[in-house]
Scaffold this motif. Structure first.
Motif, PDB file in Angstrom:
ATOM      1  N   ALA A 103       0.778  -1.130  -0.046  1.00 17.23           N
ATOM      2  CA  ALA A 103      -0.092   0.061  -0.022  1.00 17.23           C
ATOM      3  C   ALA A 103       0.731   1.238   0.015  1.00 17.23           C
ATOM      4  CB  ALA A 103      -0.879  -0.117   1.064  1.00 17.23           C
ATOM      5  N   VAL A 104       1.972   1.101   0.749  1.00 20.33           N
ATOM      6  CA  VAL A 104       2.819   2.563   0.721  1.00 20.33           C
ATOM      7  C   VAL A 104       3.465   2.727  -0.326  1.00 20.33           C
ATOM      8  CG1 VAL A 104       4.942   3.279   1.795  1.00 20.33           C
ATOM      9  CG2 VAL A 104       3.114   2.242   3.230  1.00 20.33           C
ATOM     10  N   GLY A 105       3.942   1.542  -1.236  1.00 20.76           N
ATOM     11  CA  GLY A 105       4.552   1.736  -2.630  1.00 20.76           C
ATOM     12  C   GLY A 105       3.405   2.255  -3.470  1.00 20.76           C
ATOM     13  N   SER A 106       1.955   1.617  -3.485  1.00 22.37           N
ATOM     14  CA  SER A 106       1.198   2.415  -4.269  1.00 22.37           C
ATOM     15  C   SER A 106       0.716   3.786  -4.107  1.00 22.37           C
ATOM     16  CB  SER A 106      -0.246   1.342  -4.281  1.00 22.37           C
ATOM     17  OG  SER A 106      -0.007  -0.203  -4.507  1.00 22.37           O
ATOM     18  N   THR A 119       2.712   5.978  -2.966  1.00 21.69           N
ATOM     19  CA  THR A 119       3.963   6.810  -3.313  1.00 21.69           C
ATOM     20  C   THR A 119       3.671   6.893  -4.838  1.00 21.69           C
ATOM     21  OG1 THR A 119       5.131   5.965  -1.644  1.00 21.69           O
ATOM     22  CG2 THR A 119       6.498   6.826  -3.244  1.00 21.69           C
ATOM     23  N   ALA A 120       3.220   5.818  -5.638  1.00 14.32           N
ATOM     24  CA  ALA A 120       3.310   5.995  -6.965  1.00 14.32           C
ATOM     25  C   ALA A 120       2.394   6.879  -7.615  1.00 14.32           C
ATOM     26  CB  ALA A 120       3.138   4.489  -7.596  1.00 14.32           C
ATOM     27  N   VAL A 121       1.109   6.469  -6.588  1.00 18.42           N
ATOM     28  CA  VAL A 121       0.003   7.499  -7.212  1.00 18.42           C
ATOM     29  C   VAL A 121       0.289   9.063  -6.948  1.00 18.42           C
ATOM     30  CG1 VAL A 121      -2.581   8.251  -6.426  1.00 18.42           C
ATOM     31  CG2 VAL A 121      -1.802   5.811  -6.684  1.00 18.42           C
ATOM     32  N   VAL A 122       0.834   9.535  -5.608  1.00 15.78           N
ATOM     33  CA  VAL A 122       1.039  10.832  -5.487  1.00 15.78           C
ATOM     34  C   VAL A 122       1.967  11.105  -6.378  1.00 15.78           C
ATOM     35  CG1 VAL A 122       2.340  12.274  -3.723  1.00 15.78           C
ATOM     36  CG2 VAL A 122       0.482  10.779  -3.108  1.00 15.78           C
ATOM     37  N   SER A 123       3.145  10.527  -6.828  1.00 12.63           N
ATOM     38  CA  SER A 123       4.356  10.942  -7.726  1.00 12.63           C
ATOM     39  C   SER A 123       3.213  11.051  -9.098  1.00 12.63           C
ATOM     40  CB  SER A 123       5.197   9.951  -8.073  1.00 12.63           C
ATOM     41  OG  SER A 123       6.022  10.261  -8.806  1.00 12.63           O
ATOM     42  N   ALA A 124       2.594   9.999  -9.634  1.00 12.90           N
ATOM     43  CA  ALA A 124       1.829  10.686 -10.841  1.00 12.90           C
ATOM     44  C   ALA A 124       0.995  11.682 -10.713  1.00 12.90           C
ATOM     45  CB  ALA A 124       0.841   9.290 -11.248  1.00 12.90           C
ATOM     46  N   TYR A 125       0.401  11.837  -9.570  1.00 11.64           N
ATOM     47  CA  TYR A 125      -0.559  13.200  -9.610  1.00 11.64           C
ATOM     48  C   TYR A 125       0.229  14.304  -9.506  1.00 11.64           C
ATOM     49  CZ  TYR A 125      -4.309  16.328  -7.774  1.00 11.64           C
ATOM     50  OH  TYR A 125      -5.016  17.175  -7.568  1.00 11.64           O
ATOM     51  N   LYS A 126       1.340  14.499  -8.745  1.00 13.23           N
ATOM     52  CA  LYS A 126       2.150  15.789  -8.936  1.00 13.23           C
ATOM     53  C   LYS A 126       2.541  15.954 -10.431  1.00 13.23           C
ATOM     54  CE  LYS A 126       3.805  15.982  -4.337  1.00 13.23           C
ATOM     55  NZ  LYS A 126       4.830  15.997  -3.365  1.00 13.23           N
ATOM     56  N   PHE A 127       3.032  14.809 -11.220  1.00 14.51           N
ATOM     57  CA  PHE A 127       3.596  15.071 -12.339  1.00 14.51           C
ATOM     58  C   PHE A 127       2.465  15.568 -13.432  1.00 14.51           C
ATOM     59  CE2 PHE A 127       3.991  12.959 -16.817  1.00 14.51           C
ATOM     60  CZ  PHE A 127       5.190  13.586 -17.036  1.00 14.51           C
TER      61      PHE A 127
END
Length: 100
Positions: free
Chosen positions: A71-74, A76-84
């Motif tokens: 869940a933490v990895g997911s 992190t990936a979603v927040v990164s994609a959202y910021k991008f």
């Protein structure tokens, strides 16, 4: 001379009309507050679809409790994609993605 009942009925009718006007005005203001222009696209969508947002939040909480590493990895990936996406989409001309 109007009777007391007639006066009270007239006052009641005026109050009912005033309440209806205030309800309509309040409904209009609430609609403006929950519009995508005011909130941003994603928060407005979540506000309109509360049940779906709560189900997604519940599933996410369940996954986080049962499999925290995944869940933490997911997240992190979603927040990164959202910021991008926040940086990229306005450059491409799509301005409905800001969060206020």
């Amino acid at each position: 001379m109007p009777s007391k009942l007639d006066t009270l009925a007239a006052r009641r009718a005026a109050l009912v009309e005033r309440c209806a006007d205030q309800r309509a005005q309040l409904a209009h203001e609430v609609a403006q507050l929950s519009s995508p222009r005011t909130l941003g696209l994603i928060p407005a969508y979540a506000a309109r679809h509360r049940k779906t947002a709560l189900v997604v939040a519940g599933v996410a909480a369940g996954l986080f409790l049962t499999r925290p590493k995944w869940a933490v990895g997911s997240v992190t990936a979603v927040v990164s994609a959202y910021k991008f996406a926040q940086k990229l989409l306005p450059v491409l001309g799509w301005k409905g993605f800001e969060v206020h």
